[in-house]
Every structure is written in structure tokens, then in C-alpha cells.
Motif scaffolding. Structure first.
Motif: not given
Length: 100
Positions: A29-31, A35-39
């Protein structure tokens, strides 16, 4: 005309697919993506690296020689722009308030 179907069900006409596109798999999903991008961003920012940079004491003089004329140019441009705008508004105001 040479038409045939491929494995996805799209009709092949002269080498070009004509018909429905194959569906994309929706694995995340987009969430999860955010989350992966922020990590990844946090990992990139927090990864320790060695700093191999030296700032010369005279760098301040060099920056001043570049930034002072640029600042003066911006101030001159802004003041000229204000002068022209004020002059046009005053001229328009006088023209509209005159008695015919």
C-alpha cells in the motif's frame, strides 16, 4: 491481417498489443511505501561517514566578495521596482480623481 493472442490475453496485431493491459500486482500500500521511504531516508542520514573537508579561514572574505554585490543588486532591483509601482499607482490615482 495476422492476429493472435499472447499469454496475457492481449491480441497481437502486426506485432503490437491491442487489448487489455496485464494487471499490476498490488503487493503493497501507499502507507507501506511511505514507511519504507522514511526508513531509507533515516538510514541514509544517520549512517556515519568521515568528514574530509577543510574550510579555509579566508573563505569568509571570498563569500563576502560574492554575496555583498549580489545583495546590493537585489536591494537596488527591489527599490527600483517599488519606485516604479508607486509611481504608476499615484499616476493612476491622480487620473481617476481628476474632475472631468
Amino acid at each position: 491481417m495476422n492476429d493472435s493472442k499472447d499469454a496475457t490475453g492481449a491480441i497481437q496485431a502486426n506485432g503490437f498489443a491491442v487489448g487489455p493491459r496485464p494487471s499490476r500486482s498490488k503487493s503493497g500500500s501507499a502507507a507501506e511505501f511511505r514507511r519504507t521511504l522514511w526508513l531509507l531516508l533515516a538510514a541514509a542520514c544517520l549512517h556515519p561517514t568521515t568528514a574530509s573537508a577543510y574550510i579555509d579561514p579566508n573563505l569568509g572574505g571570498l563569500l563576502f566578495q560574492w554575496l555583498a554585490p549580489l545583495f546590493a543588486l537585489l536591494v537596488a532591483f527591489w527599490s527600483r521596482l517599488k519606485f516604479v509601482a508607486r509611481h504608476l499607482v499615484d499616476r493612476l490615482r491622480r487620473k481617476l480623481t481628476r474632475n472631468p
